[in-house]
Design a protein around this motif. Sequence first.
Motif, short mmCIF file in Angstrom:
data_model
loop_
_atom_site.label_atom_id
_atom_site.label_comp_id
_atom_site.label_asym_id
_atom_site.label_seq_id
_atom_site.Cartn_x
_atom_site.Cartn_y
_atom_site.Cartn_z
N ILE A 181 -11.75 -5.65 82.30
CA ILE A 181 -11.21 -7.01 82.39
C ILE A 181 -12.14 -7.96 81.64
O ILE A 181 -13.36 -7.87 81.77
N ILE A 182 -11.54 -8.86 80.85
CA ILE A 182 -12.33 -9.87 80.14
C ILE A 182 -12.38 -11.13 81.00
O ILE A 182 -11.34 -11.70 81.35
N HIS A 183 -13.60 -11.55 81.34
CA HIS A 183 -13.80 -12.84 82.03
C HIS A 183 -15.08 -13.39 81.44
O HIS A 183 -16.17 -13.25 82.01
N ASP A 184 -14.96 -13.99 80.28
CA ASP A 184 -16.12 -14.26 79.43
C ASP A 184 -16.99 -15.42 79.91
O ASP A 184 -18.19 -15.29 80.07
N GLY A 185 -16.34 -16.58 80.09
CA GLY A 185 -17.07 -17.73 80.64
C GLY A 185 -17.81 -18.59 79.64
O GLY A 185 -18.45 -19.56 80.01
N ARG A 186 -17.73 -18.23 78.35
CA ARG A 186 -18.45 -19.02 77.35
C ARG A 186 -17.68 -20.26 76.93
O ARG A 186 -18.23 -21.18 76.35
N GLY A 187 -16.37 -20.22 77.17
CA GLY A 187 -15.54 -21.33 76.68
C GLY A 187 -15.19 -21.11 75.22
O GLY A 187 -15.71 -20.19 74.57
N GLY A 188 -14.27 -21.96 74.73
CA GLY A 188 -13.88 -21.83 73.32
C GLY A 188 -12.63 -21.01 73.13
O GLY A 188 -11.83 -21.29 72.26
N LEU A 189 -12.44 -20.01 73.98
CA LEU A 189 -11.23 -19.19 73.92
C LEU A 189 -10.57 -19.20 75.29
O LEU A 189 -11.25 -19.38 76.30
N PRO A 190 -9.23 -19.00 75.31
CA PRO A 190 -8.58 -18.87 76.62
C PRO A 190 -9.24 -17.72 77.40
O PRO A 190 -9.69 -16.76 76.81
N ASP A 191 -9.29 -17.83 78.71
CA ASP A 191 -9.99 -16.83 79.53
C ASP A 191 -9.17 -16.53 80.79
O ASP A 191 -8.34 -17.34 81.20
N THR A 192 -9.41 -15.41 81.41
CA THR A 192 -8.73 -15.10 82.68
C THR A 192 -9.22 -16.08 83.74
O THR A 192 -10.40 -16.42 83.78
N SER A 193 -8.32 -16.50 84.59
CA SER A 193 -8.73 -17.30 85.75
C SER A 193 -9.38 -16.37 86.76
O SER A 193 -9.23 -15.14 86.68
N VAL A 213 -16.05 -5.54 84.29
CA VAL A 213 -15.74 -6.86 83.74
C VAL A 213 -16.72 -7.23 82.63
O VAL A 213 -17.94 -7.10 82.78
N HIS A 214 -16.14 -7.65 81.50
CA HIS A 214 -16.91 -8.24 80.40
C HIS A 214 -17.22 -9.67 80.76
O HIS A 214 -16.31 -10.44 81.03
N VAL A 215 -18.50 -10.02 80.77
CA VAL A 215 -18.91 -11.40 81.03
C VAL A 215 -19.94 -11.82 79.98
O VAL A 215 -20.60 -10.97 79.37
N SER A 216 -20.05 -13.14 79.77
CA SER A 216 -21.14 -13.67 78.94
C SER A 216 -22.00 -14.63 79.76
O SER A 216 -23.21 -14.50 79.79
N SER A 217 -21.36 -15.59 80.43
CA SER A 217 -22.13 -16.60 81.16
C SER A 217 -22.48 -16.10 82.56
O SER A 217 -21.83 -15.21 83.11
N GLU A 218 -23.51 -16.71 83.12
CA GLU A 218 -23.89 -16.34 84.48
C GLU A 218 -22.80 -16.73 85.48
O GLU A 218 -22.53 -16.00 86.43
N LYS A 219 -22.17 -17.87 85.22
CA LYS A 219 -21.10 -18.32 86.13
C LYS A 219 -19.99 -17.26 86.18
O LYS A 219 -19.53 -16.87 87.25
N ALA A 220 -19.59 -16.78 85.00
CA ALA A 220 -18.53 -15.75 84.94
C ALA A 220 -18.99 -14.48 85.65
O ALA A 220 -18.22 -13.83 86.36
N ALA A 221 -20.27 -14.13 85.46
CA ALA A 221 -20.79 -12.92 86.09
C ALA A 221 -20.74 -13.03 87.62
O ALA A 221 -20.32 -12.11 88.32
N ARG A 222 -21.15 -14.19 88.12
CA ARG A 222 -21.12 -14.39 89.57
C ARG A 222 -19.69 -14.36 90.11
O ARG A 222 -19.43 -13.83 91.19
N GLU A 223 -18.77 -14.95 89.34
CA GLU A 223 -17.36 -14.93 89.76
C GLU A 223 -16.84 -13.49 89.81
O GLU A 223 -16.11 -13.11 90.73
N ALA A 224 -17.23 -12.68 88.82
CA ALA A 224 -16.77 -11.29 88.78
C ALA A 224 -17.32 -10.50 89.97
O ALA A 224 -16.61 -9.73 90.61
N VAL A 225 -18.60 -10.72 90.24
CA VAL A 225 -19.23 -10.02 91.37
C VAL A 225 -18.54 -10.42 92.68
O VAL A 225 -18.19 -9.57 93.50
#
Length: 416
Positions: A181-193, A213-225
């Motif tokens: 699952i892609i949940h990147d969190g960097r912004g700039g591109l549409p992302d999964t909610s 889950v693919h993440v970039s930002s820490e916020k996205a990583a925490r959301e995935a966890v």
Amino acid sequence: MKAVAGLITFLFLSQLSAFAQGPRGFAIRDVRLFDGVQTSEHRTVLVENGKIVRVGNNSMRLEAATATIKGTGMTLLPGLIDSHVHVGTPVRDALRDALTFGVTTELDMFTNADRLKEMKAIAAEDPPDVADVRSAGIGATVPGGHPTEMGGPQIPTISEPGEAQAFVDARIAEGSDYIKIIHDGRGGLPDTSVELMKALIDAAHKRSKLAVVHVSSEKAAREAVTAGADGLVHVVSGNEASSDFGHFVARRRVFVVPTMVTIYWACGKSTGPEVAKDPQIEPFLSGQQKKALATPSSESGCSVASDQALQELIGESATILAGTDAPVPGTAYGASLHEELGLYVHLGMASEQALAAATSVPARVFGLKDRGVIKPGMRADLLLVQGDPTTEIQATRNIVAIWKRGVRFERKRAAE
Ligand SMILES: [Zn+2]
């Protein structure tokens, strides 16, 4: 009559040569053994019919016909596993490049349906001259989300949580071994909610599949966890990681595939040129691999968080699986995994732990029950190196021999 006599002679001779090679087994004697978890000295490992049949000390009795390899001064390891790659085309070439550097299993983390089919066919055949492979197949992303910006074939996307089970089931029907699952969190591109990501994770778990889950930002990583992901397939990048990030991930028993070589490339400090120059690696790189490793980094100055986050994860004894994200520019199949392990040790991981991150740990996490450790009954996917990588990680590059399912793989020098 003459033809029959000739045939009999031929059969006799081929029998003889079969005996000359001994029963299909071989043994490695007096070797340091890293069995995927721990290290012991002066061991003997017997391989027959593609499997490890016995592990003992140097007084282990062997039949006279058993071919023996003297392992004094060397270390025997399970074949390496790269837990984050994207297998390119031709698929066989990509998998052979990996095996050339002792990577016997590749875990593909996003592909298209056609290439997945090709990978499944090769994995079913499991030939001895290419790495084995598992794949996430098509990852879940929203229309316009990463990695659709990179071009490539059209892939199905997903927008609504209500579509999650159908999406996941379609992937499983195509042959996906786990769900990405892609949940990147960097912004700039549409992302999964967060809701969509959670629905996809739940749908994967409902079918007993791992959700990574693919993440970039820490916020996205925490959301995935928090949403229940089994693993993060990159460590976070950015300017800063919170001091409790490692603890947060480790406490929830979520695994992380750092892909430092790729993050470093994206942050203007590619390790690729160094890898390409290494005299133990360079002779075995294809022209294409050399070119990829030399690709200049595209951005700069964003990797502080990655080092910090990985150091925290190491300090918290989080589950870490070694992965490269090859063939991202700056990386190459197989070769870059050795660099990745070196970076873990540089950031504070014990060498044995780094080796486990590329052997027993991914095997356990991904349910590859027949590999990742050296013990009776396991596949003879083996890597023999000169020196002691359990104390000096660079020694993984000093390859003496590679076996897949007990069949020795002949490394080709690129110039040959
Ligand atoms: Zn990737």
